[in-house]
Design a protein around this motif. Structure first.
Motif, short mmCIF file in Angstrom:
data_model
loop_
_atom_site.label_atom_id
_atom_site.label_comp_id
_atom_site.label_asym_id
_atom_site.label_seq_id
_atom_site.Cartn_x
_atom_site.Cartn_y
_atom_site.Cartn_z
N ILE A 130 -36.04 19.06 5.64
CA ILE A 130 -34.83 19.22 4.93
C ILE A 130 -34.54 18.90 3.76
O ILE A 130 -34.97 17.63 3.61
N ALA A 131 -34.24 19.51 2.66
CA ALA A 131 -33.92 18.96 1.20
C ALA A 131 -32.85 18.20 1.31
O ALA A 131 -31.61 18.75 1.07
N GLN A 132 -33.10 16.85 1.65
CA GLN A 132 -31.63 15.76 1.59
C GLN A 132 -32.40 14.37 1.08
O GLN A 132 -33.38 14.22 1.19
N ALA A 133 -31.43 13.92 0.21
CA ALA A 133 -31.92 12.44 -0.18
C ALA A 133 -30.70 11.95 -0.42
O ALA A 133 -29.48 12.37 -0.61
N SER A 134 -30.58 10.46 -0.47
CA SER A 134 -29.68 9.60 -0.97
C SER A 134 -29.86 8.54 -1.75
O SER A 134 -31.19 8.10 -1.64
N GLY A 135 -29.11 7.82 -2.26
CA GLY A 135 -29.10 6.65 -3.10
C GLY A 135 -29.14 5.55 -2.09
O GLY A 135 -29.11 5.74 -1.12
N ARG A 136 -29.32 4.11 -2.76
CA ARG A 136 -29.22 3.09 -1.84
C ARG A 136 -27.98 2.90 -1.05
O ARG A 136 -27.17 3.37 -1.42
N ASP A 137 -28.28 2.36 0.40
CA ASP A 137 -27.04 2.10 0.99
C ASP A 137 -26.31 0.82 0.47
O ASP A 137 -26.63 -0.07 0.29
N VAL A 138 -24.88 1.37 0.12
CA VAL A 138 -24.12 0.13 -0.36
C VAL A 138 -23.58 -0.80 0.70
O VAL A 138 -23.21 -2.27 -0.03
N LEU A 197 -27.51 7.76 -7.42
CA LEU A 197 -26.52 6.84 -7.17
C LEU A 197 -26.38 6.02 -5.77
O LEU A 197 -26.21 6.78 -4.93
N PRO A 198 -26.38 4.66 -5.83
CA PRO A 198 -26.03 4.00 -4.49
C PRO A 198 -24.96 4.55 -4.01
O PRO A 198 -23.81 5.13 -4.54
#
Length: 1572
Positions: free
Chosen positions: A965-973, A1366-1367
């Motif tokens: 599935i096309a999902q992404a995230s920045g760094r975990d704050v 971004l994070p």
């Protein structure tokens, strides 16, 4: 009554037999001429004709023949000649010569009747006339009041119309233009003013172009999809309703016009024109769209299916036709030079060639003796006297250019035979008049390929050639370096007594090279051997029965073709006397050739049909000429089907002056095969002429069908005589293998003969195809051992062994599988009355290839006194006529000012050069009509939306395909060490207070002015103290309550930052607003007022200067002063503190409002809570590694989005120092931002696209100067463009390349991505992999699919990653309709989840449905718990091979474009930027471009950065490129001045404002073209 009419017509028809007295026939012919030339009206013609024929018409009982209305009806059944000759009621040709007294020139009157009948089918309907600015109008119509042809006359026009008719006084012209301007420009704004209904001769109202689409008389017309409804309806914004219907107002527009609900004024002239266009387009197109298979990715262009009812050849296979045997002559010389020697020595006094001056007086008569001696002298001089250092410059076999004007045949014939005697190869070419003559460059290539280094010319010509300052002849463009030698007698040396040239028998060595220009415009040299030259002279002598001492009048160009063959070569063979008539004399006196035939009692004349036509027009004043001496009138262009009308009319008129009908001898020739066929003089062989009336429809399928019921579309052809003696002729298929044609099939004529060309010089490949063709039968077996030469002529063999030609390969246009001949189309255009608006013979017809088919273009020269409306009417009638008679649409019809089409040396239109100029946008027309909607029928089928796949099957499908599935995230704050600090600093006001206490003197902001000097600074404590003063003023002066909204109207600077924190200190909600522009208050002030109202601000903070603006007279005119809320000027506030600094009870409370006008013209304000504000600042701090020791440079507008955050918020949160560069200051100092970056050694900098563009355009040539000043950009680690759009790769790359010399790393430049729901989603930052670029297939994107392709592949589109996520930000790609998640590399809407999402829209109406959908969306399956915000942007995620800081594989986010901006056309989704990029590439003068749709029409607005002459060139180029690359038909092309397309502060085009301005008729366009 009906019967009476029929009776009368029958009797009229009966009158056209030879029973009429000769003087009546002559008067009738003259009457026809007067009508065709426009001397009398149709009505006057009918009256006079009826009067002439009255004595011969039997009176019908009770009915006066003069009272009857003349009508076009079918063939009279009992016509005395109806059985003998097929009736050609509306044909383009004449009836049989004996039985017709009608005068049928190039535009035969019968053809005119056909056209009138065709036009009569169309009813009057309104159509949109193009709008043109006054200056363009003046350029086109008032350009030239000289007679049209002062420079060089045209093929069919010349200056023979009486002077009064050609020239028009400027006064008259102005009247016309004024009249038109008053009617159109200053009229009411409805469309009726813009289309006219002039009355047509004969009292019929003219039909308008729109009727072209009302094509009802063809049977199989099923209507295509209605362009105004259905599949192509404008996209519904996928459940994204408009946020606020308040549109911002673009620069330069009058706000009062935005009256109606969707921003369209009621009385718009433009929109009513568009409505006319839509009504026109509702008519059915000709061929229906066929069903076809749509591949998974590619759009298939429709392949035209063959019509099952189309005629097919049914005859037997043809056999080659043998000419009569070549007779044996006892004393025939062994070579042409032997003949010259014989006559030069035995008959030296015999006249050979007489040249005339422009008054018609003989200048000089060259005798055979003089020709022989001068040729000897020249031969000796060339071989012996042009040497340098005993090394002869010319050797036998070398090629030499012959450059002689058309008025000096004597010098030419001497030079020609001098070269032959010296065994040099003459290459006759035209005299180059300027360095840029049409086709001159191609001649240069020919000279180069022939290895020519010497050019021979005469003294007068040499003096006239353009010279350099040193006095040498200039180097012409594309020409080799030439030595020029003047061959006048004084320069020739007498050969010594013992020097004699070798006069050899004719061999296969090259004798001379004749040049021809191909359809594409390239020049090729055709080599003629000595044997072929001799054989050709023999063949012509036998067919024309030439005798010694006969006189021949030659009107043709003696340097090539029939003029050379008869007037220079064969005449010498037979010791004939040639009277050479220069073209310049024909222009002055078109009758000159007839007068010379009469004066010299000439036996033979060599002419073209245009010379006969000219003579017809001029003959009325000459009663005393006699043509009885003529035994042969060779019509050199007899192969042109339209010459028959000139021949017939000529016989009609001149029979009374001694001309015998059997004298007319049409012939067919080609550069490759020389003379192909000629009609023998004096009725040799029993038949005297053959004519056929052929169906035009049959011809378009390559089949011969005699006249069918469709009387409108026929072509009458005459034979061009029999095959040449000793030759073999056959007809073969013209494309591919030369298979023999069937007897009823049109093909290319091929000739096998000793008297034909041998090769294209230096082109062995083409030579093999053309000169060595081997015709084969259906089984593929060669039919004879002879090789044949292809002649480039299309035709067939008649029953009496006659050759018929129906056109040339060069004029062939194959449109949707059907063939049309350019000459036929020209004839139809010429038959459209009245001819007052364009010049005869100055019409070019050619085809251009657009979207895998040929499209027909017609260009004509417009008379200077023609009014705009008249020309437009004529154009629309031409379109109808061609559509009706040829059943083919014209793609583009253009009129150019008089004398601007490129000409050939003899005044004809230079076709290939015209086509070249059209394609390059260099034609500069003054009127253009494009009809892509009618012509283009091979577009891909509109896409039908498939029923959607269910959620479960989507997940299963992705698993099966192995796609994640096309999902992404920045760094975990949560994993960062600043977590405690982050929890402490949830309110920016607290952060500032804390910084003022802990680091009071730390500088946070530096503001630079245009000179780069610091004009204002703020340390932590200064900022804090000044913010306190503002808070105190708000509470005391403004008496504001907690939660009140305050508008901050400041120029970019530190005051804006101070008042922002002042509002937070007072517990108010700040709203940053761009101040009004002092020079443009009328349009910018209402926008300020709108934001103040929509944001419900109860107070305005601003500077003294802006407050003065608010209270000025200009401002009062735009906005009522009384309606403003409290305004506080903050320039000199007292040093007061508020009682306390406000502390918000919860971080979820509103911190500020962010207002922005979207590119679709929607003003949207979003709410930012304290929590979101600090979370955003923290994300940016982590991504860019911002600490108090760092410096960043910001060159952005600080009013909304990320620009506002970087200008006002981030420094306070992170403690770094911001160097603030107001973008406005760059207008007076472009290098300000880059100099500041270099001076402060900044590692991180932010700018907008408009700033980057300013630097790229303004500093392009100044990089060395900047280097010298010490500007060094090697310190920059990352330079980020703040944007809410797809990255502009071309701009970022050119910026990087340009400033690479100043040390800027190619890796430094990247982009950011934010939108209304979250202003900071992606940002490159200082660590992590470089942004990646991929290439996707643009065609797949239209279908909402992503297909990666290689760089440079067709239809590829580069997309750059929009920075790193971004994070704390999570992104998912979803289907905007089903709201289900999509797989990797699938195109969908970008949804975002993050602590710094905005909390909702703040609008006037506070519509909750909007809020819920955009800010709290949930997936329909998969993770249905998370709340997402919908960005409204299409994009895709792709996992790359790179690794990020955490060691994971990096997910790249690619933004394709805003959903609101997309255009849904033909069921596919287009991004405006893609169409605009194509349009920008189409012409160098297009500075900017924007597209939008209106009622399903695609409107393209282009800014013209060039002269207004070029405006109309752009129409065709824009239409072509959009068709070719996007498969879309442009509905309207609007050409405007630079700077008209509104652009916002982020550098984005405001397309919707532009649309409103266009529909409100406020753009002041240079030209508006409505494509039909």
């Amino acid at each position: 009554m009906e019967n009476a009419v029929r009776e009368r017509e029958r009797s009229m028809a009966g009158m056209e037999t030879p029973s009429l007295p000769r003087d009546v026939k002559v008067k009738l012919a003259e009457l026809e001429l007067e009508l065709s030339e426009g001397d009398i009206t149709q009505k006057g013609y009918e009256k006079k004709k009826a009067k002439l024929l009255a004595p011969y018409i039997p009176q019908t009982a009770g009915i006066d023949p003069f009272q009857l209305e003349p009508r076009l009806t079918g063939p009279p059944q009992s016509s005395p000649f109806s059985s003998a000759v097929p009736y050609v009621a509306a044909s383009r040709q004449s009836k049989s010569r004996a039985s017709s007294s009608r005068d049928e020139r190039y535009r035969s009157d019968l053809h005119t009747e056909a056209v009138q009948a065709a036009l009569a089918k169309y009813k009057e309907r309104k159509m949109p006339m193009p709008s043109k600015r006054r200056s363009v109008l003046v350029h086109s119509s008032l350009d030239a009041y000289t007679p049209p042809d002062t420079s060089s006359a045209s093929e069919d026009e010349g200056s023979l119309r009486r002077q009064g008719r050609i020239t028009s006084t400027p006064k008259q012209g102005h009247l016309n233009v004024e009249h038109w301007l008053n009617k159109v420009i200053q009229s009411s704004s409805t469309s009726s003013s813009a289309s006219s209904t002039s009355s047509h001769v004969g009292g019929k109202p003219t039909a308008s172009l729109a009727d072209l689409m009302a094509h009802t008389h063809l049977e199989n017309h099923s209507a295509p999809p209605d362009v105004t409804t259905g599949a192509s309806e404008h996209v519904t914004h996928f459940e994204r309703p408009q946020v606020s219907s308040v549109r911002g107002v673009p620069r330069g527009f009058n706000s009062s016009s935005m009256e109606t609900a969707d921003g369209v004024p009621v009385n718009s002239r433009v929109s009513s024109k568009i409505q006319q266009l839509l009504n026109t387009l509702k008519r059915p197109k000709r061929p229906p769209l066929k069903e076809f298979f749509v591949d998974d990715f590619e759009e298939q262009l429709e392949v035209p299916l063959t019509d099952p009812n189309q005629p097919k050849p049914e005859g037997l296979q043809t056999t080659p036709l043998q000419g009569e045997p070549l007779g044996v002559v006892t004393n025939w010389p062994p070579s042409l030079l032997a003949a010259l020697q014989r006559w030069g020595t035995t008959q030296p006094k015999a006249p050979c060639l007489t040249s005339l001056d422009t008054t018609g007086k003989p200048v000089y008569t060259l005798t055979y003796g003089k020709l022989w001696t001068r040729s000897l002298k020249l031969a000796y001089t060339l071989l012996n006297k042009l040497s340098s250092k005993n090394d002869p410059q010319l050797r036998p076999g070398d090629r030499v250019a012959l450059v002689y004007p058309n008025n000096d045949p004597v010098a030419f014939i001497v030079a020609f035979y001098g070269c032959l005697l010296a065994e040099l190869v003459p290459v006759p070419i035209e005299v180059p008049l300027t360095r840029k003559d049409a086709g001159s460059q191609q001649i240069g290539f020919l000279l180069g390929s022939c290895g020519i280094s010497v050019a021979l010319t005469c003294d007068a010509c040499h003096k006239g050639l353009p010279k350099s300052q040193a006095g040498d002849v200039v180097q012409f463009k594309g020409w080799p370096r030439l030595g020029w030698f003047v061959t006048d007698v004084k320069n020739l040396s007498k050969p010594p007594k013992d020097w004699h040239p070798m006069i050899r028998d004719a061999s296969n060595n090259i004798a001379y090279i004749e040049y021809k220009t191909s359809k594409e415009g390239s020049s090729m040299g055709i080599a003629i051997s000595q044997a072929a030259m001799l054989a050709h002279c023999h063949v012509l002598s036998q067919s024309c029965r030439y005798n010694e001492g006969e006189t021949l009048t030659n009107v043709l160009d003696f340097k090539r073709d029939a003029g050379l063959w008869h007037g220079i070569l064969t005449c010498i063979m037979n010791r004939m006397h040639v009277i050479s008539i220069p073209y310049a004399l024909m222009k002055v006196n078109p009758l000159s050739w007839i007068q010379k035939v009469c004066a010299y009692k000439a036996h033979i004349a060599v002419v073209k049909s245009r010379d006969m036509h000219w003579a017809l027009l001029a003959q009325r004043d000459q009663r005393d000429v006699s043509l009885s001496s003529l035994r042969m009138l060779i019509v050199a262009d007899g192969a042109n089907p339209w010459s028959i009308s000139s021949c017939d009319a000529f016989v009609n008129v001149f029979q009374s002056r001694g001309l015998r009908p059997e004298v007319i001898c049409p012939c067919a020739s080609s550069s490759e095969a020389l003379t192909v066929a000629i009609r023998r003089p004096g009725n040799l062989g029993g038949h005297f002429s053959g004519k056929m009336v052929l169906s035009m429809n049959g011809l378009s399928y390559g089949v011969i069908r005699m006249d069918t019921e469709e009387k409108l579309s026929v072509l009458t052809v005459q034979d061009v005589g029999a095959v040449m003696p000793g030759a073999l002729v056959c007809i073969v298929k013209f494309d591919g293998t030369p298979y023999l044609c069937k007897t009823d099939e049109i093909g290319e004529i091929c000739v096998s003969s000793r008297a034909s060309g041998t090769s294209y010089y230096g082109l062995p490949g083409m030579t093999k195809t053309v000169f060595e063709a081997v015709p084969v039968n259906a089984a593929g077996v060669p039919v004879t051992e002879h090789v044949f030469t292809r002649t480039n002529l299309l035709g067939f063999l008649g029953s009496g062994n006659q050759v018929f030609v129906i056109g040339k390969m060069d004029g062939l246009m194959v449109v949707s599988g059907r063939r049309h001949n350019a000459d036929d189309v020209v004839a139809t255009a010429l038959a459209v009355e009245p001819m007052k608006f364009v010049y005869r013979g100055r019409i070019a017809v050619f085809s251009v290839n657009v979207l895998h088919d040929e499209r027909i273009v017609l260009v004509a020269e417009q008379r200077p006194d023609a009014s705009e409306e008249d020309s437009f009417q004529w154009m629309s009638r031409v379109l109808q006529a061609i559509d009706s008679i040829h059943q083919v649409g014209i793609y583009c019809l253009g009129l150019v000012p008089a004398n601007t089409l490129p000409k050939t040396p003899l005044g004809g239109i230079h076709l290939s050069e015209t086509k070249q100029r059209f394609l390059e946008g260099m034609l500069h027309p003054c009127n253009v009509l494009m009809c892509p909607h009618t012509c283009v029928t091979n577009l891909p089928k509109p896409r039908q939306k498939q029923p959607e796949v269910g959620p479960a099957s989507m997940i299963v499908g992705n698993l099966v395909a192995g796609k994640r599935i096309a999902q992404a995230s920045g760094r975990d704050v949560t994993q960062f060490e600043d977590n405690d600090q982050a929890r402490k600093f949830l309110f920016l006001a607290d952060v500032l207070h804390w910084r003022a206490q802990t680091t009071p003197d730390h500088p946070l902001f530096l503001l630079l002015n245009a000179k780069g000097t610091v004009v204002n600074t703020a340390t932590c404590t200064q900022l804090h103290k000044r913010a306190e003063r503002v808070a105190a003023a708000l509470l005391e002066k403004g008496r504001l309550n907690t939660g009140d909204h305050v508008a901050l109207v400041y120029p970019p600077g530190i005051d804006l930052i101070i008042t922002f924190y002042g509002c937070l200190y007072a517990g108010c909600v700040p709203v940053a607003v761009r101040p009004p522009h002092p020079q443009n208050l009328a349009t910018t002030l209402p926008t300020v007022k709108m934001i103040v109202e929509v944001s419900k601000s109860v107070c305005i903070l601003t500077t003294q200067a802006i407050l003065k603006l608010f209270r000025s007279k200009e401002a009062a005119a735009a906005v009522d002063i009384k309606t403003w809320p409290t305004v506080i000027d903050t320039d000199d506030l007292p040093r007061r503190k508020p009682p306390q600094i406000y502390k918000a009870p919860t971080p979820e409370m509103l911190a500020y409002l962010d207002f922005s006008v979207s590119t679709t013209g929607i003003l949207a304000g979003v709410k930012m809570s304290h929590e979101a504000t600090s979370a955003m600042c923290r994300s940016i701090k982590l991504q860019c590694e911002l600490y108090p020791s760092r410096q960043i440079a910001v060159c952005l507008d600080p009013y909304c989005g990320l620009g506002f955050a970087l200008w006002c918020l981030c420094s306070v949160y992170s403690g770094h120092q911001s160097i603030l560069v107001p973008p406005l200051e760059l207008e007076s100092n472009v290098s300000l931002w880059l100099s500041a970056v270099s001076q402060y050694k900044v590692r991180v900098t932010f700018c907008s696209y408009s700033v980057m563009e300013m630097c790229t355009k303004g500093l392009g040539a100044q990089t060395d100067a900047l280097k010298a000043k010490g500007v060094n950009l090697s310190c920059v680690r990352t330079c980020m463009v703040v944007a809410e759009e797809r990255p502009r790769i071309a701009l970022t790359q050119s910026f990087s390349k340009l400033f690479k010399d100043l040390g800027l790393s190619l890796r430094a430049v990247s982009t950011t991505f934010g939108c209304r729901v979250n202003v900071a989603i992606c940002l490159q930052g200082t660590s992590g992999p470089d942004p990646t670029t991929v290439f996707v297939d643009m065609r797949a994107l239209r279908h909402d699919r992503v297909r990666l392709v290689e760089r440079g592949s067709p239809h590829s589109l580069p997309l750059m990653e929009s920075g790193k996520i971004l994070p704390g930000v999570k992104v998912i790609i979803t289907n905007p309709e089903t709201k289900g998640p999509l797989g990797d590399s699938h195109l969908g809407e970008i949804w975002v989840s993050s602590p710094h999402n905005a909390t909702g829209y703040y609008t006037v109406y506070g519509e909750e449905s909007l809020h819920a959908d955009h800010f709290n969306a949930q997936l329909s399956f998969g993770d249905t718990q998370t709340l997402w915000a919908r960005t409204g942007y299409l994009g895709f995620l792709r996992r790359t091979e790179l690794t990020d800081a955490t060691g994971e594989r990096h997910d790249a986010l690619y933004v394709v474009g805003s959903l609101d901006e997309t255009l849904e056309l033909r069921g596919m989704r287009y991004h405006p930027i893609d169409i605009e990029t194509s349009v920008l590439r189409s012409h160098k003068s297009i500075a900017e471009c924007a597209v939008f749709t209106w009622t399903n029409l695609l409107v393209v607005v282009v800014e013209l950065d060039g002269s207004e002459q070029e405006a109309l060139d752009l129409v065709a180029l824009v239409t072509n490129v959009v068709l070719e690359e996007h498969y879309l038909i442009v509905g309207v092309v609007v050409v405007v001045d630079p700077g008209v397309i509104p652009i916002n502060s982020r550098g984005e085009k405001q397309r919707m404002h532009l649309r409103d301005g266009f529909l409100a008729d406020q753009l002041d366009p240079i030209y508006v073209a409505y494509n039909m």
